[in-house]
Write an enzyme that holds these catalytic residues in place. Sequence first.
Site, PDB file in Angstrom:
ATOM      1  N   SER A 255       0.833  -1.200   0.000  1.00 41.76           N
ATOM      2  CA  SER A 255       0.000   0.000   0.000  1.00 41.76           C
ATOM      3  C   SER A 255       0.874   1.260   0.000  1.00 41.76           C
ATOM      4  O   SER A 255       1.753   1.390  -0.847  1.00 41.76           O
ATOM      5  CB  SER A 255      -0.950  -0.056   1.201  1.00 41.76           C
ATOM      6  N   HIS A 396      -7.606  -5.633  -0.506  1.00 39.18           N
ATOM      7  CA  HIS A 396      -6.389  -4.931  -0.133  1.00 39.18           C
ATOM      8  C   HIS A 396      -5.816  -5.534   1.147  1.00 39.18           C
ATOM      9  O   HIS A 396      -6.488  -5.580   2.177  1.00 39.18           O
ATOM     10  CB  HIS A 396      -6.717  -3.452   0.093  1.00 39.18           C
TER      11      HIS A 396
END
Length: 416
Positions: A255, A396
Amino acid sequence: MKFLASFLTFLALISFPSQAENWPEPEKLPASAALPDVLAGAESPAEWRSQRRSEILRLFEHYVYGRSPELPKLKDIRVQTRLKKEMFGGKGILREMVINYPPEGAPPLHLLLALPKQKQPVPAFVGLNFAGNHTCIADPDVWLNEGWIPGRKKGVEDHRATEASRGSEASRWPFELAIERGYAIATLYHGDIDPDFADFSNGIHPHFFLKGIDEPLAGDWGAIGAWAWSLRIAASVLIADPAIDGDRVCVMGHSRNGKTALWAGAQDERFALVVSNQSGCGGAALSRPRRGEKLVNINTNFPHWFNQRFKDFNDREDHLPIDQHQLLALAAPRPVLVCSATGDQWADPEGEFGSCVAAAPAYQLYGFNDFKAASLPPENQLIDSRIGYHIRPGKHGIGAPDWTVFFDFADKHLAH
């Protein structure tokens, strides 16, 4: 006051010669829907290295990530071991080190290192964590971070860690798996060097402000630049460690930390391999397609991550003189792996894959013509060419299955 600000800006430019380039201001850059050319006429590795690579690096520094100070010399870095113990059923060693570096008074770094118990030096991955080393393993001897921690994290009260947060993110750091695969993993908290909120009065930044200035100038580094700088300091420590194979230190990130890993890997060629996991906008994903998270989203929600000039491209991605495929190209000829997830459209898997395709010419200069994919591969099918790509099902996040892909890729490209 305007004269003073202009004079201080001039001083900043001459203090950082690479910023003295006569780049156009963002509002004067023409629009182009086409991706900027990676090579711009470079026809050999020598031409790439002597001009084009350094030009792209300076463009990213000027318009996106900001300029960073010189890296501290190893002789000026002080390392104190605060923890060393046998772990993982006797298969490995867990160490924690406190790293101090100039300038005097700069916030110390805390590096947690898990490595196989063996005589020969081992390859290592280093990456940033999101909430402190104590969250990466449920061990009472690991230092409980005393700094600012994001409030949404488990076991955090009033932005401070409690004992309940120990091991809360251990699934992201499979130390035992790494040891079984013959790798060390090192991690440090990005908030040690710069807490992840929009305030430049804390962390490392004030230690480099010019006198009379209390916030970054337009081209100064933001949080990602500072976090990348900390990874490079950690690399200096790991490369000098006799238990680590200094020629096989890899940088990885997930990320926002994946954006950071790419920038650290672009700046520092000591990293033998670079891994980006779902880094998205401002990381591996192309900006021009404007899918998923866009510049206006990221610069509004996280105004401290990049330099101030990057905000001038909100809703003006076509005016950027660079795009993120060129960030991947800066790793050439070193291997770089980009990982995505089908359920993470915010990070734009198509844009991340597109960056790999568009970065390939830089690798072809070095004879690596093995990136043949023209469209997204099936889930869980690793493209393990010099530019690697992998997409998995799910959302994610990062865990042992992702690390297995990292190790598989590294096994091929770091083999002696």
